[in-house]
Scaffold this motif. Structure first.
Motif, PDB file in Angstrom:
ATOM      1  N   GLY A  12      17.193  24.932  -0.050  1.00 50.73           N
ATOM      2  CA  GLY A  12      17.741  26.282  -0.193  1.00 50.73           C
ATOM      3  C   GLY A  12      17.374  26.890  -1.536  1.00 50.73           C
ATOM      4  O   GLY A  12      17.162  28.098  -1.656  1.00 50.73           O
ATOM      5  N   SER A  13      17.252  26.027  -2.566  1.00 51.32           N
ATOM      6  CA  SER A  13      16.969  26.553  -3.903  1.00 51.32           C
ATOM      7  C   SER A  13      15.500  26.945  -4.081  1.00 51.32           C
ATOM      8  O   SER A  13      15.124  27.534  -5.092  1.00 51.32           O
ATOM      9  N   ASP A  14      14.632  26.626  -3.110  1.00 48.91           N
ATOM     10  CA  ASP A  14      13.221  27.035  -3.201  1.00 48.91           C
ATOM     11  C   ASP A  14      13.041  28.536  -2.976  1.00 48.91           C
ATOM     12  O   ASP A  14      12.009  29.099  -3.317  1.00 48.91           O
ATOM     13  N   PHE A  15      14.041  29.155  -2.343  1.00 51.42           N
ATOM     14  CA  PHE A  15      13.892  30.568  -1.974  1.00 51.42           C
ATOM     15  C   PHE A  15      14.598  31.473  -2.965  1.00 51.42           C
ATOM     16  O   PHE A  15      15.765  31.293  -3.266  1.00 51.42           O
ATOM     17  N   LYS A  16      13.812  32.427  -3.490  1.00 48.42           N
ATOM     18  CA  LYS A  16      14.346  33.345  -4.499  1.00 48.42           C
ATOM     19  C   LYS A  16      14.287  34.760  -3.944  1.00 48.42           C
ATOM     20  O   LYS A  16      13.399  35.091  -3.162  1.00 48.42           O
ATOM     21  N   GLU A  17      15.229  35.574  -4.403  1.00 52.80           N
ATOM     22  CA  GLU A  17      15.248  36.952  -3.909  1.00 52.80           C
ATOM     23  C   GLU A  17      14.027  37.732  -4.367  1.00 52.80           C
ATOM     24  O   GLU A  17      13.692  38.756  -3.799  1.00 52.80           O
TER      25      GLU A  17
END
Ligand SMILES: Nc1ncnc2c1ncn2[C@@H]1O[C@H](COP(=O)(O)OP(=O)(O)O)[C@@H](O)[C@H]1O
Ligand SMILES: [Mg+2]
Length: 400
Positions: free
Chosen positions: A74-79
């Protein structure tokens, strides 16, 4: 060729020789069958929820296969970056220039502002997305979104929105998260309702844990007696990872790779537990912080004399009560009281209210600290251990 102990017992990765298949108690089928069924249902998203280190990732590796599984956190995806661009980059699929990506994400925005996107940008966007989907289909890959709770709430909504459309195009996805953490973006998303396969991973019971030891030592040519195997299963506190570690350390102590008929007794087990706690030293700091309790602001705390003759304050007593025999991952307040009564040798013992207040205070220390410190929670008069490794450390590790 005889297998080596460290090939058989694998606490940190896929355990090829000691993989245990479990049944879910809700349905009479194995988790592997259930996941396979779910992945073969076109247009459905799979959501796996279960406590930390209960084998969610390992289950995916077993069913999907390590080479077919494209694992993201989940932390691989950034806004600041488009969902599909993040995936494409990692799997090595060339896409449009960075500038286009920037425009794409600005135009697309996060969930809620998705209307009114200029059509040219949408086109470009679609082509990135379709390219990724196509690439996954060609390779027969499955996207596994591990630790979904690590994505920001906005990103979770955006991911759910993207996936909703992708799964209709035969894109296979598994989303993994912890219970109690908000995975509402998936599980309570009305767009996904009726197109979601939920798999709840339950805690391991002692019988299942014991199978790891029996199977593994069997592969190493050692017949482990059931009293010892039961004891190890109980100490593993519902964690297959702990069981794998204990077995590995026990094998090292026995020098099982070099000796033919090593002798195993219960004193050796104790040693294996202590050795296992050496790999968990990070919980020492957690224990220390909880044991200190809140800032006493210059006030001296009341102390209790315990059976060992030592003086402890209520916070230290609480940790002691959690850690005594028998090891348990959930304890009612009455049981906590009984444990404390047995530990304290004075006639003056803490009452229920005092115990509850203390637990409440420790709870607020945990909640205002890093995630690592959230090792238990108190709900409906019961203490639930969230991190079995912490309790194991309390029982077998050095505390000072
Ligand atoms: N089915 C299983 N059989 C045997 N050991 C397992 C199994 N599932 C998990 N384990 C052990 O527990 C460890 C943690 O599993 P993992 O899948 O990483 O947990 P999660 O993804 O739920 O946090 C594995 O590396 C392995 O040692
Ligand atoms: Mg995992």
């Amino acid at each position: 060729m005889k297998l080596k102990a460290n090939e058989v017992f694998i606490p940190g990765a896929f355990p090829k020789y000691t993989y245990i298949s479990r049944q879910s108690s809700e349905f009479d089928i194995s988790y592997e069958f259930r996941l396979n069924q779910s992945l073969n249902t076109v247009g459905f998203l799979t959501s796996i929820v279960g406590p930390s280190k209960t084998g969610k990732t390992v289950l995916c590796e077993k069913v999907i296969g390590i080479d077919k599984m494209k694992d993201f956190s989940g932390s691989d995806f950034k806004e600041s970056e488009d969902f599909w661009v993040t995936i494409a980059k990692r799997v090595g699929l060339p896409l449009e220039s960075d500038q286009t990506e920037q425009r794409t994400i600005q135009g697309q925005g996060i969930a809620g502002t998705r209307e009114g996107v200029a059509s040219s940008i949408t086109e470009k966007y679609h082509s990135n997305k379709d390219k990724v989907i196509q690439y996954f289909l060609e390779n027969d890959w499955v996207l596994v979104l591990d630790d979904f709770h690590y994505a920001s709430p906005n990103m979770q909504m955006e991911i759910a929105y993207q996936l909703k459309d992708a799964i209709r195009k035969y894109f296979k996805t598994v989303v993994i998260s912890l219970p109690h953490r908000s995975d509402d973006a998936i599980r309570k998303n009305s767009d996904l309702s009726g197109r979601l396969n939920l798999i709840n991973i339950e805690p391991w019971n002692t019988k299942e844990l014991r199978e790891i030891a029996v199977t593994g030592f069997g592969k190493l040519g050692l017949n482990i007696n059931s009293t010892l195997a039961n004891n190890m299963a109980q100490e593993s506190l519902s964690s297959p990872q702990l069981m794998q570690s204990i077995c590995l350390n026990l094998s090292l102590l026995l020098d099982i790779d070099n000796k033919d008929n090593p002798k195993l007794d219960s004193s050796m087990l104790k040693k294996a537990y202590e050795m296992t706690s050496l790999n968990l030293l990070s919980y020492r700091e957690v224990a220390r912080k909880l044991k200190n309790g809140p800032n006493p602001r210059g006030q001296k705390r009341k102390t209790y004399t315990i059976n060992s003759g030592n003086q402890v304050d209520i916070y230290e007593l609480l940790l002691k009560a959690l850690s005594v025999d028998p090891p348990k991952v959930s304890l009612f307040i009455d049981e906590m009281k009984r444990r404390m009564d047995a530990l304290v040798s004075d006639t003056d013992k803490p009452d229920r209210l005092k115990i509850k207040t203390t637990i409440g205070q420790v709870q607020s220390i945990m909640q205002t600290s890093e995630p690592m410190y959230q090792v238990f929670e108190y709900k409906d008069d019961e203490v639930y251990i969230l991190e079995p490794l912490f309790l194991f450390y309390l029982r077998w590790g050095r505390l000072d």
